[in-house]
Design an enzyme around this catalytic site. Structure first.
Site, PDB file in Angstrom:
ATOM      1  N   ASP A   8      27.832  38.043  64.287  1.00  0.00           N
ATOM      2  CA  ASP A   8      28.453  36.854  63.713  1.00  0.00           C
ATOM      3  C   ASP A   8      27.689  36.376  62.488  1.00  0.00           C
ATOM      4  OD1 ASP A   8      29.767  34.526  63.173  1.00  0.00           O
ATOM      5  OD2 ASP A   8      29.489  33.626  65.137  1.00  0.00           O
ATOM      6  N   ASP A  22      32.833  34.296  57.400  1.00  0.00           N
ATOM      7  CA  ASP A  22      32.459  34.173  58.810  1.00  0.00           C
ATOM      8  C   ASP A  22      33.127  35.239  59.666  1.00  0.00           C
ATOM      9  OD1 ASP A  22      31.649  33.197  61.289  1.00  0.00           O
ATOM     10  OD2 ASP A  22      33.271  31.731  61.381  1.00  0.00           O
TER      11      ASP A  22
END
Length: 496
Positions: free
Chosen positions: A282, A95
């Protein structure tokens, strides 16, 4: 000097039965092939919860190391790492929107999620070092708490020594119960790391394990492909992109944030970000998230189902012509809503107040009317640039009031109309990055039938941090992305 590596992480689609086949290919990469499982509409809930919970709420070498990754609903990419000596395996999300590494602890006794996933046992590791500092991370739909420890992390066959990580002793979210991942491996900047724990790429850098101070993502969005993509630490694979990368500097450390330009619908400006918006790249976000004012225009352009807002229609009906006349008279757009009496201050509020205040009937009042007014100003100002007539402009604004994005983020579209939908484009470093309908529409299965949803969802961040775009996996699937932490920049090139 320690040996420098180019660390390759190969991503593949999820399999209920993961028959692993490891082999060295002609390019020197060791690859892992997984079988895949076709997902249905029920999996969307889990993916959406994981995506919401994964948002942290905070102010070329011949050597390669393989890690099998999973592509969950073409939206969540995760894989196996080893923790300790001998390694204890954990499935983690890679992430870029957070910075800590955490996994469930064997000392987690009272959270159901811990019993459904692998748990780290420090007593079984000869390289474990105690830390003991307690911590808590709050996410969009829950939280984890625990304490810090240090141990070796095995990524492929590359060992990162004495990595500081969190042993989670409490997980308070259904996200972590139903998720197919055990924990999260954050790839953001140390500025947003809880407990000042270095992200793993920083540890790799300090231990001189990388050929270059970068990592790169190639996400394969083809649901029929055998490979889900590649994550490469220390470089980038030229087979996975076309042409040169366009680089933009990181504008604010923490997230991988940069300054973005406008969003274009079929080549036409949406107006809201004409003077620039912030954007975050992201890998932990499934879709594309941005200001409600723009997503409503996207919904209208692609025929997506939306929420009808009576407040919005009321503003357009009663104040639309007044707003239009003020803009024609060259009134500062930031002062229009205060002059018509719907906002208390000039430019002190923004559309970025949250979609709930626009479409939730239980949250009525001046805040809602002010937010709607500011959206209407953007829409009307944009139409004036197109030299549309007063009647067409007000009619268009009224139609947008019927296309406001749903608060749960899901907007259904007709699968049969995809070929007729417009191209959308983001302006980055004065270049346009086009998304075709086939790239921004997500297909999934429901009861044996294909359902199509928009890859855009509303996500409003107020100033000074907003307005803000989050470019998730839908964008990263179309554009190979380089995260250069040596030069603090982000690069984009068309995926191959």
């Amino acid at each position: 000097m320690a040996k420098r590596h180019l660390l390759l992480v190969t991503t593949c689609l999820w399999a209920l039965s993961c028959a692993l086949l490891l082999h060295a290919s002609s390019d020197g990469f060791l690859r892992v092939n997984l079988n895949k499982k076709r997902l249905d509409k029920e999996d969307l809930t889990a993916a959406k919860l994981a995506q919401q919970g994964n948002r942290l709420l905070k102010t070329g070498s011949s050597d390669s190391d393989p890690v099998p990754l999973v592509d969950y609903l073409n939206t969540q990419y995760y894989g196996v790492i080893g923790l300790g000596s001998p390694p204890q395996n954990f499935t983690v999300i890679f992430d870029t929107g957070s910075s800590n590494l955490w996994v469930p602890s064997a000392k987690c006794y009272f959270s159901i999620a811990c019993y459904l996933h692998s748990r780290y046992n420090s007593k079984k590791s000869s390289s474990y070092k105690a830390d003991g500092e307690t911590c808590k991370i709050t996410y969009g739909s829950g939280a984890i708490s625990g304490f810090f420890s240090k141990d070796n992390v095995l990524v492929g066959d590359l060992v990162v020594k004495n990595q500081k990580f969190i042993e989670a002793t409490r997980e308070t979210s259904v996200t972590f119960i139903i998720g197919k991942f055990d924990g999260i491996l954050g790839l953001g900047y140390p500025e947003i790391s809880v407990g000042k724990a270095p992200p793993i790429w920083q540890s790799m850098q300090e231990q001189e394990l990388l050929a270059d101070d970068v990592f790169s993502f190639w996400l394969n969005r083809d649901p029929d492909a055998s490979s889900g993509g590649e994550l490469v630490f220390g470089g980038m694979d030229p087979k996975h992109y076309k042409g040169d990368h366009t680089y933009v500097p990181v504008s604010r450390k923490g997230y991988w944030q940069f300054n973005m330009g406008d969003l274009l619908i079929d080549g036409h400006s949406t107006g809201f970000c004409a003077k620039g918006c912030a954007a975050i790249v992201d890998s932990g976000t499934s879709l594309l998230a941005g200001p409600t004012a723009i997503v409503a225009q996207v919904n209208h352009a692609i025929g997506a189902e939306g929420i009808i807002s009576t407040e919005c229609k009321e503003v357009v009906s009663e104040y639309g012509e007044m707003i239009l006349n003020l803009l024609i008279a060259q009134t500062d757009p930031q002062k229009v809503c205060s002059q018509v009496g719907l906002c208390m201050f000039d430019g002190k509020r923004s559309v970025s107040n949250g979609i709930e205040s626009v479409v939730d009937k239980e949250n009525l009042g001046s805040d809602a009317m002010c937010s709607v007014c500011e959206m209407a100003v953007v829409w009307i100002e944009n139409q004036l640039r197109e030299n549309k007539t007063k009647e067409l402009i007000l009619n268009y604004a009224n139609q947008l009031c019927e296309r406001l994005p749903s608060p749960n983020g899901e907007s259904t579209v007709s699968c049969h109309q995809i070929s007729k939908m417009p191209n959308l484009a983001f302006t980055i470093a004065n270049k346009t990055f086009i998304l075709t309908p086939e790239q921004y529409i997500v297909k999934l299965e429901q009861g044996g039938q294909t359902v199509c949803i928009s890859g855009f969802m509303a996500f409003d961040i107020p100033p000074p941090r907003g307005p803000l775009w989050i470019l998730g996996d839908v964008f990263m699937g179309a554009y190979h992305t380089v995260f250069d932490f040596g030069k603090d920049r982000i690069g984009f090139a068309k995926s191959a």
